[in-house]
Design a protein around this motif. Structure first.
Motif, PDB file in Angstrom:
ATOM      1  N   ALA A 313       0.847  -1.194   0.000  1.00 32.13           N
ATOM      2  CA  ALA A 313       0.000   0.000   0.000  1.00 32.13           C
ATOM      3  C   ALA A 313       0.883   1.245   0.000  1.00 32.13           C
ATOM      4  O   ALA A 313       1.961   1.263   0.584  1.00 32.13           O
ATOM      5  N   ALA A 314       0.416   2.289  -0.676  1.00 31.83           N
ATOM      6  CA  ALA A 314       1.207   3.513  -0.818  1.00 31.83           C
ATOM      7  C   ALA A 314       0.918   4.482   0.315  1.00 31.83           C
ATOM      8  O   ALA A 314      -0.223   4.614   0.769  1.00 31.83           O
ATOM      9  N   VAL A 315       1.962   5.163   0.777  1.00 36.63           N
ATOM     10  CA  VAL A 315       1.825   6.336   1.638  1.00 36.63           C
ATOM     11  C   VAL A 315       1.857   7.549   0.714  1.00 36.63           C
ATOM     12  O   VAL A 315       2.768   7.683  -0.101  1.00 36.63           O
ATOM     13  N   VAL A 316       0.854   8.420   0.821  1.00 31.67           N
ATOM     14  CA  VAL A 316       0.742   9.548  -0.107  1.00 31.67           C
ATOM     15  C   VAL A 316       0.738  10.871   0.641  1.00 31.67           C
ATOM     16  O   VAL A 316       0.366  10.943   1.815  1.00 31.67           O
ATOM     17  N   ASP A 317       1.159  11.924  -0.060  1.00 32.48           N
ATOM     18  CA  ASP A 317       1.137  13.265   0.526  1.00 32.48           C
ATOM     19  C   ASP A 317      -0.185  13.957   0.202  1.00 32.48           C
ATOM     20  O   ASP A 317      -1.109  13.342  -0.365  1.00 32.48           O
ATOM     21  N   GLN A 319      -0.990  15.987  -1.989  1.00 31.43           N
ATOM     22  CA  GLN A 319      -1.290  16.065  -3.420  1.00 31.43           C
ATOM     23  C   GLN A 319      -1.604  14.686  -4.015  1.00 31.43           C
ATOM     24  O   GLN A 319      -1.891  14.576  -5.214  1.00 31.43           O
ATOM     25  N   GLY A 320      -1.525  13.645  -3.190  1.00 31.52           N
ATOM     26  CA  GLY A 320      -1.800  12.297  -3.680  1.00 31.52           C
ATOM     27  C   GLY A 320      -0.602  11.597  -4.280  1.00 31.52           C
ATOM     28  O   GLY A 320      -0.736  10.504  -4.836  1.00 31.52           O
ATOM     29  N   ASP A 321       0.570  12.211  -4.175  1.00 34.16           N
ATOM     30  CA  ASP A 321       1.778  11.591  -4.709  1.00 34.16           C
ATOM     31  C   ASP A 321       2.340  10.572  -3.713  1.00 34.16           C
ATOM     32  O   ASP A 321       2.338  10.805  -2.499  1.00 34.16           O
ATOM     33  N   THR A 322       2.840   9.462  -4.228  1.00 29.70           N
ATOM     34  CA  THR A 322       3.415   8.425  -3.370  1.00 29.70           C
ATOM     35  C   THR A 322       4.740   8.899  -2.781  1.00 29.70           C
ATOM     36  O   THR A 322       5.655   9.288  -3.508  1.00 29.70           O
ATOM     37  N   VAL A 323       4.839   8.863  -1.458  1.00 37.65           N
ATOM     38  CA  VAL A 323       6.059   9.297  -0.769  1.00 37.65           C
ATOM     39  C   VAL A 323       6.621   8.213   0.148  1.00 37.65           C
ATOM     40  O   VAL A 323       7.681   8.395   0.763  1.00 37.65           O
ATOM     41  N   GLY A 324       5.943   7.093   0.275  1.00 36.14           N
ATOM     42  CA  GLY A 324       6.399   6.014   1.143  1.00 36.14           C
ATOM     43  C   GLY A 324       5.630   4.749   0.829  1.00 36.14           C
ATOM     44  O   GLY A 324       4.835   4.693  -0.110  1.00 36.14           O
ATOM     45  N   ARG A 325       5.841   3.703   1.655  1.00 34.35           N
ATOM     46  CA  ARG A 325       5.208   2.418   1.373  1.00 34.35           C
ATOM     47  C   ARG A 325       4.974   1.643   2.662  1.00 34.35           C
ATOM     48  O   ARG A 325       5.757   1.740   3.622  1.00 34.35           O
ATOM     49  N   VAL A 326       3.902   0.875   2.675  1.00 28.46           N
ATOM     50  CA  VAL A 326       3.635  -0.060   3.764  1.00 28.46           C
ATOM     51  C   VAL A 326       4.410  -1.338   3.478  1.00 28.46           C
ATOM     52  O   VAL A 326       4.409  -1.843   2.354  1.00 28.46           O
ATOM     53  N   THR A 327       5.087  -1.859   4.497  1.00 27.13           N
ATOM     54  CA  THR A 327       5.907  -3.066   4.315  1.00 27.13           C
ATOM     55  C   THR A 327       5.375  -4.279   5.068  1.00 27.13           C
ATOM     56  O   THR A 327       5.697  -5.409   4.709  1.00 27.13           O
ATOM     57  N   SER A 328       4.597  -4.076   6.105  1.00 22.67           N
ATOM     58  CA  SER A 328       3.920  -5.161   6.825  1.00 22.67           C
ATOM     59  C   SER A 328       2.607  -4.615   7.356  1.00 22.67           C
ATOM     60  O   SER A 328       2.532  -3.448   7.751  1.00 22.67           O
ATOM     61  N   GLY A 329       1.599  -5.450   7.394  1.00 16.41           N
ATOM     62  CA  GLY A 329       0.329  -5.002   7.943  1.00 16.41           C
ATOM     63  C   GLY A 329      -0.589  -6.168   8.215  1.00 16.41           C
ATOM     64  O   GLY A 329      -0.468  -7.235   7.615  1.00 16.41           O
ATOM     65  N   GLY A 330      -1.521  -5.964   9.130  1.00 18.17           N
ATOM     66  CA  GLY A 330      -2.479  -7.014   9.446  1.00 18.17           C
ATOM     67  C   GLY A 330      -3.386  -6.561  10.575  1.00 18.17           C
ATOM     68  O   GLY A 330      -3.272  -5.439  11.092  1.00 18.17           O
ATOM     69  N   PHE A 331      -4.289  -7.449  10.966  1.00 20.14           N
ATOM     70  CA  PHE A 331      -5.196  -7.167  12.076  1.00 20.14           C
ATOM     71  C   PHE A 331      -4.575  -7.692  13.354  1.00 20.14           C
ATOM     72  O   PHE A 331      -4.140  -8.847  13.423  1.00 20.14           O
ATOM     73  N   LYS A 353       1.157  11.679  14.123  1.00 19.56           N
ATOM     74  CA  LYS A 353       1.008  12.277  12.798  1.00 19.56           C
ATOM     75  C   LYS A 353      -0.011  11.487  11.980  1.00 19.56           C
ATOM     76  O   LYS A 353       0.052  10.261  11.903  1.00 19.56           O
ATOM     77  N   VAL A 354      -0.949  12.194  11.354  1.00 18.45           N
ATOM     78  CA  VAL A 354      -1.928  11.546  10.489  1.00 18.45           C
ATOM     79  C   VAL A 354      -1.299  11.288   9.122  1.00 18.45           C
ATOM     80  O   VAL A 354      -0.650  12.165   8.545  1.00 18.45           O
ATOM     81  N   VAL A 355      -1.461  10.064   8.623  1.00 20.55           N
ATOM     82  CA  VAL A 355      -0.855   9.641   7.370  1.00 20.55           C
ATOM     83  C   VAL A 355      -1.953   9.115   6.444  1.00 20.55           C
ATOM     84  O   VAL A 355      -2.853   8.392   6.887  1.00 20.55           O
ATOM     85  N   SER A 356      -1.865   9.468   5.176  1.00 15.35           N
ATOM     86  CA  SER A 356      -2.824   8.982   4.184  1.00 15.35           C
ATOM     87  C   SER A 356      -2.232   7.804   3.416  1.00 15.35           C
ATOM     88  O   SER A 356      -1.065   7.837   3.010  1.00 15.35           O
ATOM     89  N   LEU A 357      -3.048   6.777   3.223  1.00 17.27           N
ATOM     90  CA  LEU A 357      -2.639   5.572   2.516  1.00 17.27           C
ATOM     91  C   LEU A 357      -3.578   5.308   1.345  1.00 17.27           C
ATOM     92  O   LEU A 357      -4.729   5.740   1.361  1.00 17.27           O
ATOM     93  N   VAL A 358      -3.081   4.578   0.362  1.00 22.98           N
ATOM     94  CA  VAL A 358      -3.922   4.120  -0.744  1.00 22.98           C
ATOM     95  C   VAL A 358      -3.636   2.645  -0.973  1.00 22.98           C
ATOM     96  O   VAL A 358      -2.492   2.250  -1.205  1.00 22.98           O
ATOM     97  N   LYS A 362      -8.126   2.469  -2.999  1.00 25.74           N
ATOM     98  CA  LYS A 362      -9.003   2.931  -1.921  1.00 25.74           C
ATOM     99  C   LYS A 362      -8.204   3.746  -0.907  1.00 25.74           C
ATOM    100  O   LYS A 362      -7.190   3.272  -0.379  1.00 25.74           O
ATOM    101  N   PRO A 363      -8.641   4.981  -0.600  1.00 26.11           N
ATOM    102  CA  PRO A 363      -7.939   5.792   0.400  1.00 26.11           C
ATOM    103  C   PRO A 363      -8.215   5.301   1.819  1.00 26.11           C
ATOM    104  O   PRO A 363      -9.339   4.916   2.151  1.00 26.11           O
ATOM    105  N   LEU A 364      -7.169   5.308   2.649  1.00 23.26           N
ATOM    106  CA  LEU A 364      -7.273   4.942   4.055  1.00 23.26           C
ATOM    107  C   LEU A 364      -6.507   5.963   4.873  1.00 23.26           C
ATOM    108  O   LEU A 364      -5.621   6.652   4.361  1.00 23.26           O
TER     109      LEU A 364
END
Length: 386
Positions: A313-317, A319-331, A353-358, A362-364
Motif C-alpha cells: 500500500a502507498a503512503v501519499v502526501d 497532493q496524492g503523490d506516493t512518498v512512502g510504502r507499507v511493508t507489513s500489515g495485518g489485524f 502524525k496523520v498519514v494517508s494511505l492508498v 481505496k484511500p485509508l
C-alpha cells in the motif's frame, strides 16, 4: 529476527520452482493437524487450530514454534571476532561467553543483506540467520572470511522456539536450571537426556526460549514440550502477527538490501565502539544518515477502521503523490484493530502524525504509532518477571 515469506526458489537452468524440503518435524506437524504451506523452501505449518486462537494462546500461555528452516552457523578460528566485525556493525569482540547480540549482515553500500543473532560460544560464535537467505548468507560470509576462520553450517540441528509468559514453567521441568537465563543469554543444557543449546530469546515480544537440538531428536523433544499443560504448537501465521504487534521487522519485507540500519530504525544494532571505529560495510553512509537522517524511516501505524492494510500500500502526501510504502500489515488480535509498519519521509515520522494511505485505489487513514504496539515482556537481568 524473523524470516521473509517469499518462498519461491528457482533452479539455475530452467527457472522451474524446486520442490519444498521436509523439516525434521514434518510428520509430527501433520499428525498434530497442521495446515502445511511452502515457506522459505520448506513445507511448514501455517496454523493448527487457527491463527487468532494460536496468537492469543501464546500471549497468555506458551506456544511451540518450529523454526528449523533457519540457518544455524558456527564461525571459529583465530580472528573470528574481527572477521565477523568486518561484516557486521555490532561489538562482536566484546561479547562474553553465553551472551547474544542482534546484528545485521551489511552490503558494501550499508544496505541490509540479512538480520541475525550472534552468540559467543567458548571457542567460537553461533549465528542464526533467516531461512530464505541462508544460502546467500553462507556464501557471502564464507567469501569474506580469512583462511584461518572456519564457517560450518549446522544442517543436522533443529531449532525450536518456545514463546509466552509460561514458557519458562514448561521448559524448566525438562531442562533444570534454564530459568536462570535472562534475555539475550544462552547456555548448554540437557533436555530429557538430549544435549541442547538454549537461549532466552525469540521473535514474538514475549518471554521465551530458542532451543537447538540434534534433528534426530526433534520429534521426541517437540512431543515432550507439547505435552506440558502450558504448551500448544503454533504455526507461521501467528508467528507473523505476534512479531508485528511486537514491532519487529521481517526480512524481505521491512528489511532489504536497499534499506540501511538507520532507515530501518535499528540504530541499537550499531554498537558505540563500532560507530566510532568503523570498519564495517557502509560505515560512512550509515554515519551520515545518523547525523542527517535517512530519506525514509520505518514507523508503526494504527490504521483507522477495521480493514487491514497490506504490504505494498502507498503512503501519499496531500497532493496524492506516493512518498512512502507499507511493508507489513495485518489485524492485531491483541488490540483488535489493524496495525502496520511503513517507510515514511521525515515530515511524517512523529507519533500522532496523520498519514494517508492508498490500497488498491481505496484511500485509508492512519496515525503514526510508537512501537512496539504490544509491550515486550522480556525477562532482563536484574529485573523481575512482569
Amino acid at each position: 529476527m524473523s524470516d521473509q515469506t517469499d518462498t519461491t526458489e528457482q533452479t539455475g537452468d530452467d527457472h522451474a520452482p524446486l520442490a519444498p524440503l521436509a523439516l525434521p518435524l514434518d510428520a509430527w506437524h501433520r499428525a498434530a493437524g497442521a495446515r502445511m504451506v511452502a515457506f522459505a523452501g520448506y513445507e511448514m505449518p501455517i496454523q493448527y487450530e487457527g491463527i487468532i486462537a494460536e496468537h492469543l494462546w501464546t500471549r497468555e500461555n506458551a506456544g511451540l514454534f518450529d523454526v528449523s528452516h533457519m540457518g544455524q552457523l558456527y564461525v571459529s578460528g583465530d580472528g573470528a571476532a574481527a572477521a565477523l566485525e568486518s561484516l557486521l556493525p555490532g561489538d562482536i569482540a566484546g561479547l562474553g561467553e553465553g551472551r547474544m547480540r542482534y546484528s545485521l549482515l551489511l552490503a558494501d553500500n550499508g544496505g541490509i543483506l540479512d538480520d541475525l543473532m550472534v552468540t559467543r560460544w567458548k571457542s567460537g560464535f553461533y549465528l542464526v540467520v533467516n531461512g530464505a537467505t541462508k544460502a546467500d548468507d553462507i556464501a557471502h560470509i564464507h567469501e569474506h572470511l580469512p583462511e584461518d576462520v572456519t564457517l560450518n553450517h549446522m544442517d543436522e540441528a533443529a531449532l525450536l522456539a518456545l514463546q509466552g509468559p509460561k514458557a519458562v514453567d514448561a521448559l524448566a521441568r525438562l531442562a533444570p536450571g534454564v530459568a536462570a537465563l535472562t534475555f539475550m543469554t544462552a547456555g548448554a543444557f540437557t533436555l530429557d537426556g538430549v544435549p541442547a543449546w538454549i537461549s532466552r530469546s525469540g521473535y514474538t515480544g514475549e518471554d521465551g526460549f530458542e532451543i537447538s537440538i540434534p534433528a534426530e531428536d526433534a520429534p521426541r523433544i517437540a512431543a515432550l514440550l507439547a505435552d506440558q499443560p502450558e504448551v500448544k504448537p503454533i504455526g507461521l501465521g501467528a508467528r507473523d502477527s505476534l512479531r508485528l504487534e511486537a514491532g519487529l521487522p521481517l526480512y524481505g519485507h521491512d528489511l532489504d538490501p536497499e534499506t540501511t540500519p538507520v532507515a530501518a530504525d535499528l540504530g541499537f544494532a550499531l554498537s558505540k565502539r563500532r560507530r566510532e571505529e568503523g570498519g564495517f560495510p557502509g560505515h560512512e553512509r550509515i554515519m551520515a544518515e545518523r547525523e542527517h537522517g535517512a530519506a525514509l524511516t520505518r514507523v508503526g501505524l494504527f490504521v483507522d477502521g477495521r480493514q487491514p492494510v497490506r504490504e505494498g500500500a502507498a503512503v501519499v502526501d496531500a497532493q496524492g503523490d506516493t512518498v512512502g510504502r507499507v511493508t507489513s500489515g495485518g489485524f492485531s488480535p491483541s488490540l483488535q484493530r489493524p496495525i502496520a509498519m511503513a517507510y515514511v519521509p521525515a515530515a511524517m515520522v512523529s507519533p500522532g502524525k496523520v498519514v494517508s494511505l492508498v490500497q488498491r485505489g481505496k484511500p485509508l487513514s492512519a496515525i503514526v504509532a510508537t512501537m512496539p504496539f504490544v509491550p515486550h515482556r522480556y525477562v532482563r537481568q536484574g529485573k523481575p518477571k512482569p
